[in-house]
Scaffold this motif. Structure first.
Motif, PDB file in Angstrom:
ATOM      1  N   ARG B 149      37.660  65.914  75.460  1.00 49.20           N
ATOM      2  CA  ARG B 149      36.215  65.215  75.059  1.00 49.20           C
ATOM      3  C   ARG B 149      35.989  65.053  73.835  1.00 49.20           C
ATOM      4  NH1 ARG B 149      32.775  68.757  78.966  1.00 49.20           N
ATOM      5  NH2 ARG B 149      33.859  68.286  81.093  1.00 49.20           N
ATOM      6  N   VAL B 150      35.101  63.962  73.440  1.00 49.74           N
ATOM      7  CA  VAL B 150      34.631  64.077  72.098  1.00 49.74           C
ATOM      8  C   VAL B 150      33.389  64.024  71.987  1.00 49.74           C
ATOM      9  CG1 VAL B 150      36.588  62.627  71.565  1.00 49.74           C
ATOM     10  CG2 VAL B 150      34.573  61.421  72.504  1.00 49.74           C
ATOM     11  N   VAL B 151      32.849  63.948  70.760  1.00 47.93           N
ATOM     12  CA  VAL B 151      31.325  64.040  70.462  1.00 47.93           C
ATOM     13  C   VAL B 151      31.108  62.944  69.385  1.00 47.93           C
ATOM     14  CG1 VAL B 151      29.438  65.491  69.595  1.00 47.93           C
ATOM     15  CG2 VAL B 151      30.906  66.676  71.114  1.00 47.93           C
ATOM     16  N   ASP B 152      30.311  62.078  70.021  1.00 45.06           N
ATOM     17  CA  ASP B 152      30.299  60.786  68.978  1.00 45.06           C
ATOM     18  C   ASP B 152      30.111  60.875  67.424  1.00 45.06           C
ATOM     19  OD1 ASP B 152      31.500  58.848  70.374  1.00 45.06           O
ATOM     20  OD2 ASP B 152      29.706  58.457  71.379  1.00 45.06           O
ATOM     21  N   ASP B 153      29.022  61.612  67.303  1.00 44.24           N
ATOM     22  CA  ASP B 153      28.294  61.694  65.889  1.00 44.24           C
ATOM     23  C   ASP B 153      29.111  62.764  64.938  1.00 44.24           C
ATOM     24  OD1 ASP B 153      26.337  60.521  67.236  1.00 44.24           O
ATOM     25  OD2 ASP B 153      25.132  62.139  67.287  1.00 44.24           O
ATOM     26  N   ILE B 154      30.174  63.398  65.600  1.00 45.64           N
ATOM     27  CA  ILE B 154      30.878  64.071  64.621  1.00 45.64           C
ATOM     28  C   ILE B 154      32.077  63.699  64.134  1.00 45.64           C
ATOM     29  CG2 ILE B 154      31.835  66.591  64.446  1.00 45.64           C
ATOM     30  CD1 ILE B 154      29.335  66.907  65.768  1.00 45.64           C
ATOM     31  N   ARG B 155      32.289  63.763  62.779  1.00 48.49           N
ATOM     32  CA  ARG B 155      33.690  63.392  62.144  1.00 48.49           C
ATOM     33  C   ARG B 155      34.714  64.618  62.422  1.00 48.49           C
ATOM     34  NH1 ARG B 155      33.882  60.207  57.773  1.00 48.49           N
ATOM     35  NH2 ARG B 155      34.588  62.065  56.504  1.00 48.49           N
ATOM     36  N   ALA B 156      35.573  63.900  63.216  1.00 46.77           N
ATOM     37  CA  ALA B 156      36.496  65.171  63.555  1.00 46.77           C
ATOM     38  C   ALA B 156      37.674  64.357  64.326  1.00 46.77           C
ATOM     39  CB  ALA B 156      36.022  66.153  64.587  1.00 46.77           C
ATOM     40  N   ASP B 157      38.972  65.113  64.372  1.00 53.97           N
ATOM     41  CA  ASP B 157      39.866  64.640  65.277  1.00 53.97           C
ATOM     42  C   ASP B 157      39.783  64.665  66.574  1.00 53.97           C
ATOM     43  OD1 ASP B 157      41.732  64.068  62.838  1.00 53.97           O
ATOM     44  OD2 ASP B 157      41.554  66.272  62.506  1.00 53.97           O
ATOM     45  N   SER B 158      40.063  63.934  67.474  1.00 53.53           N
ATOM     46  CA  SER B 158      40.144  64.077  68.729  1.00 53.53           C
ATOM     47  C   SER B 158      41.337  63.513  69.449  1.00 53.53           C
ATOM     48  CB  SER B 158      38.666  63.453  69.302  1.00 53.53           C
ATOM     49  OG  SER B 158      38.965  62.220  69.165  1.00 53.53           O
ATOM     50  N   CYS B 159      41.599  63.987  70.626  1.00 49.55           N
ATOM     51  CA  CYS B 159      42.662  63.481  71.425  1.00 49.55           C
ATOM     52  C   CYS B 159      42.084  63.389  72.730  1.00 49.55           C
ATOM     53  CB  CYS B 159      43.613  64.666  71.202  1.00 49.55           C
ATOM     54  SG  CYS B 159      44.755  64.784  72.505  1.00 49.55           S
ATOM     55  N   THR B 160      42.098  62.383  73.317  1.00 54.43           N
ATOM     56  CA  THR B 160      41.477  62.258  74.807  1.00 54.43           C
ATOM     57  C   THR B 160      42.634  61.440  75.789  1.00 54.43           C
ATOM     58  OG1 THR B 160      40.570  60.201  74.129  1.00 54.43           O
ATOM     59  CG2 THR B 160      39.252  62.192  74.190  1.00 54.43           C
ATOM     60  N   VAL B 161      42.423  61.350  76.930  1.00 56.53           N
ATOM     61  CA  VAL B 161      43.183  60.552  77.817  1.00 56.53           C
ATOM     62  C   VAL B 161      42.573  59.168  77.818  1.00 56.53           C
ATOM     63  CG1 VAL B 161      41.940  61.040  79.951  1.00 56.53           C
ATOM     64  CG2 VAL B 161      44.413  60.423  80.064  1.00 56.53           C
ATOM     65  N   ASP B 162      43.346  57.993  77.971  1.00 56.54           N
ATOM     66  CA  ASP B 162      42.582  56.725  78.135  1.00 56.54           C
ATOM     67  C   ASP B 162      41.922  56.475  79.271  1.00 56.54           C
ATOM     68  OD1 ASP B 162      42.193  54.065  77.990  1.00 56.54           O
ATOM     69  OD2 ASP B 162      44.292  53.380  78.138  1.00 56.54           O
ATOM     70  N   ASN B 163      40.504  56.832  79.023  1.00 57.73           N
ATOM     71  CA  ASN B 163      39.681  56.758  80.431  1.00 57.73           C
ATOM     72  C   ASN B 163      39.513  55.489  80.591  1.00 57.73           C
ATOM     73  OD1 ASN B 163      38.920  59.631  80.595  1.00 57.73           O
ATOM     74  ND2 ASN B 163      38.050  59.595  78.559  1.00 57.73           N
ATOM     75  N   VAL B 164      39.382  54.582  79.764  1.00 58.59           N
ATOM     76  CA  VAL B 164      39.219  52.957  80.085  1.00 58.59           C
ATOM     77  C   VAL B 164      40.165  52.803  80.633  1.00 58.59           C
ATOM     78  CG1 VAL B 164      38.814  50.787  78.945  1.00 58.59           C
ATOM     79  CG2 VAL B 164      37.764  52.903  77.759  1.00 58.59           C
ATOM     80  N   GLY B 165      41.530  52.676  80.151  1.00 59.48           N
ATOM     81  CA  GLY B 165      42.686  52.137  80.990  1.00 59.48           C
ATOM     82  C   GLY B 165      42.769  52.750  82.275  1.00 59.48           C
ATOM     83  N   GLY B 166      42.520  53.856  82.633  1.00 58.34           N
ATOM     84  CA  GLY B 166      42.551  54.526  83.931  1.00 58.34           C
ATOM     85  C   GLY B 166      41.730  53.924  84.771  1.00 58.34           C
ATOM     86  N   ILE B 167      40.604  53.899  84.459  1.00 57.40           N
ATOM     87  CA  ILE B 167      39.422  53.305  85.262  1.00 57.40           C
ATOM     88  C   ILE B 167      39.752  51.847  85.539  1.00 57.40           C
ATOM     89  CG2 ILE B 167      36.930  52.650  85.577  1.00 57.40           C
ATOM     90  CD1 ILE B 167      37.588  55.699  86.017  1.00 57.40           C
ATOM     91  N   GLU B 168      40.068  51.113  84.475  1.00 55.20           N
ATOM     92  CA  GLU B 168      40.517  49.541  84.686  1.00 55.20           C
ATOM     93  C   GLU B 168      41.595  49.578  85.556  1.00 55.20           C
ATOM     94  OE1 GLU B 168      39.214  47.604  80.158  1.00 55.20           O
ATOM     95  OE2 GLU B 168      41.617  48.169  81.008  1.00 55.20           O
ATOM     96  N   ALA B 169      42.533  50.506  85.546  1.00 60.16           N
ATOM     97  CA  ALA B 169      43.714  50.201  86.725  1.00 60.16           C
ATOM     98  C   ALA B 169      43.080  50.623  88.246  1.00 60.16           C
ATOM     99  CB  ALA B 169      44.789  51.185  86.398  1.00 60.16           C
ATOM    100  N   VAL B 170      42.072  51.626  88.197  1.00 60.47           N
ATOM    101  CA  VAL B 170      41.520  51.951  89.380  1.00 60.47           C
ATOM    102  C   VAL B 170      40.859  50.793  90.130  1.00 60.47           C
ATOM    103  CG1 VAL B 170      39.649  53.283  90.718  1.00 60.47           C
ATOM    104  CG2 VAL B 170      41.497  54.274  89.133  1.00 60.47           C
ATOM    105  N   ALA B 171      39.816  50.202  89.326  1.00 60.15           N
ATOM    106  CA  ALA B 171      39.115  49.002  89.441  1.00 60.15           C
ATOM    107  C   ALA B 171      39.896  47.757  89.996  1.00 60.15           C
ATOM    108  CB  ALA B 171      38.072  48.560  88.421  1.00 60.15           C
ATOM    109  N   ALA B 172      41.038  47.403  89.372  1.00 60.22           N
ATOM    110  CA  ALA B 172      41.747  46.556  89.570  1.00 60.22           C
ATOM    111  C   ALA B 172      42.539  46.701  91.004  1.00 60.22           C
ATOM    112  CB  ALA B 172      43.135  46.415  88.471  1.00 60.22           C
ATOM    113  N   LEU B 173      42.998  47.887  91.121  1.00 59.92           N
ATOM    114  CA  LEU B 173      43.563  48.123  92.504  1.00 59.92           C
ATOM    115  C   LEU B 173      42.495  47.964  93.666  1.00 59.92           C
ATOM    116  CD1 LEU B 173      45.839  49.693  94.359  1.00 59.92           C
ATOM    117  CD2 LEU B 173      44.485  51.625  93.999  1.00 59.92           C
ATOM    118  N   LEU B 174      41.248  48.333  93.585  1.00 62.96           N
ATOM    119  CA  LEU B 174      40.317  48.154  94.642  1.00 62.96           C
ATOM    120  C   LEU B 174      39.952  46.871  94.817  1.00 62.96           C
ATOM    121  CD1 LEU B 174      38.575  51.627  93.796  1.00 62.96           C
ATOM    122  CD2 LEU B 174      39.898  51.202  95.865  1.00 62.96           C
TER     123      LEU B 174
END
Lengths: 339, 339
Positions: B149-174
């Motif tokens: 998870r990230v918190v937008d207003d905070i300047r910090a390192d973050s590490c997340t999964v590719d939420n956008v890419g994952g959902i795009e693949a789901v939407a494309a499939l459906l």
């Protein structure tokens, strides 16, 4: 149960236990002149309220870290996860913070934090009988309590659910329903929970005139796949069981999964019973018949034992047992011959 | 991945990344003359091997506790539980021990341990956008990294999964399967995971000419009951969806449970897709179509970011994104009109 507002007093405990305040005081200080039954009732009331004696409170006030470590290696087991919230709250009610250590191996450097003064005490939740950690804690004079599991050779406080009572209730239910062909899918033989539950099943069936043969009692990790594989194996045998008692709920859910895959109807062809009543067991798709462990009571009792041990390292060891409750859902049924 | 035996060297990283050793050195020290693509490849290789630069190693050697705290408030969510083992191992590979803090409330005294010198850094795994904890850590100059998870207003390192890419693949499939009537069952709007996944679904559907109306997008906790209740509500609507995209796997399992109770066949009447690929999702009784988050890669990347931050508090902030992978199991099917 979080006590809201003021801290509970010995008068609150007296009221709840139905005894006088001096009796509460004598009972909790281990003084003579209190019957074991009354002592038990007072302790239960103190646990329920999160009450700590003033001596304990004074002794606790001089501690440095006000931090307790919970050691749990099996975080993939939902039972231990469901115990964390109640442990956290029970500790918080007594002014302690909780840190969680999930090292799983005795030589783990994760355990350094347990003996370097960072914590005032340790709750051991997933100990195997082979662990060396309790001896290490003993050597460093770190107060600790076994929670849910015990290690026989170690002189220590412990707090477990009533494994024997729980399994006796399961056996009584299944015997009453006419089952005679039993099997058990248990956890590791290096855990007290698994050993006690298996021995209790063997004894309860023997009392009903039924022997549990070695090949009808299987062992594995406390995991879904133990239940899945074990169920499949049992169903390949010539004399299939009609009732399967599982070492915990996760194993039972694995057995339900295998039954589903093999199209063996539960409970009409086979009854499956678990132990723990983890949150998932009440889901509609499972409706697992099981034995409930009251995690709140387990946590409060563990906390009371640890605080007392911290306050008085020389107190007599106590082996507390929390009642178990049979939860009849939809994975058990009468044996065919009895319908 | 635990590196066995010797520690990885820059030569190992060079070999894996297919570049020279000096390039590895320049890339990891943030020196110029290295393309972004190469820098990324070198970082990925360093993550895969658990390699730490010698400057980092030296800086780390002077740290006091060699202890890192992982903050996770949602331990009832199996995704975060499945992340703990990999985080523990990634930290251990770099000589750090892990302690877990599961306080869930900003004012919690559990958080004292994070700023009193007991730990060298903090991994925040379940932050809500409303949390004050990151500011507290910043004020005390405690290095920390957002994980998952990230918190937008905070300047910090973050590490997340590719939420956008994952959902795009789901939407494309459906969409390819002919679905036009969609709904979403998401988590709290105060989490970046839920926000990003919902926005990605909305965008992907819009690109396919389909609007996701407000009443087709529901929110709740990341829990089984959110999926169960949400599914039941969606099915009471006049225009039922034929495809439901869930904010995580636990929500999807709740939806499957409701479908089972309501005798609505999945996937023939409705497709249900999750996100995370928690262990349970592959169980026979679920066989959930979902998006896999590689928890090992997420953990290693988080660990690399934290070690770099500890070694160099003034390094530029990095927002790392780990690839997501569509896992096609058995809860999706072609829309009726397409069969």
């Amino acid at each position: 149960m979080r006590t809201s507002g003021r801290s509970p007093t010995s008068h609150d405990v007296a009221r709840l236990a139905g005894v006088s305040q001096p009796t509460v005081s004598r009972a909790l200080r281990g003084k003579p002149g209190v019957s074991p039954e009354t002592r038990r009732r007072v302790r239960d009331a103190a646990d329920a309220l999160g009450y700590v004696t003033s001596e304990s409170a004074r002794a606790l006030a001089t501690r440095r870290s006000l931090r307790v470590a919970v050691v749990a290696s099996e975080l993939a087991n939902p039972f231990y996860v469901s115990l964390l919230g109640p442990l956290h709250d029970a500790l918080a009610d007594s002014g302690f913070r909780m840190i969680l250590i999930n090292g799983s191996d005795d030589a783990s450097p994760d355990f350094d934090v347990l003996v370097d003064g960072s914590v005032d005490g340790v709750l051991l939740t997933t100990s195997q009988t082979t662990t060396a950690l309790p001896q290490t804690l003993e050597r460093h004079a770190v107060p600790f309590v076994f929670v849910n599991r015990v290690v026989d050779d170690i002189r220590a406080d412990s707090c477990t659910v009533d494994n024997v009572g729980g399994i006796e209730a399961v056996a009584a239910l299944l015997l009453k329903l006419g089952h005679r062909a039993f099997a058990g899918l248990f956890g590791p033989t290096t855990t007290s929970t698994s050993r006690e539950r298996e021995a209790a099943l063997r004894d309860a069936l023997a009392a009903g005139g039924i022997a549990l043969r070695p090949e009808q009692s299987m062992h594995g990790d406390f995991t879904f796949s133990t239940g899945d594989t074990g169920f499949s194996q049992l169903m390949r045998a010539v004399d299939r069981p009609t009732a399967i008692v599982c070492g915990n709920d996760v194993i039972a859910l694995g057995a339900l999964n295998a039954a589903n895959r093999l199209a063996i109807p539960v409970p009409s062809a086979v009854s499956i019973v678990g132990f723990d009543d983890i949150p998932m067991s009440s889901w509609d798709m499972f409706r697992l018949t099981t034995v409930r462990t009251d995690v709140n009571q387990l946590a409060r009792t563990a906390c009371r034992l640890l605080l007392r041990r911290i306050a008085d390292p020389h107190a007599a060891f106590e082996r507390a047992v929390v009642p178990a409750q049979l939860i009849e859902r939809e994975t058990h049924a009468a044996h065919l011959a009895n319908r």
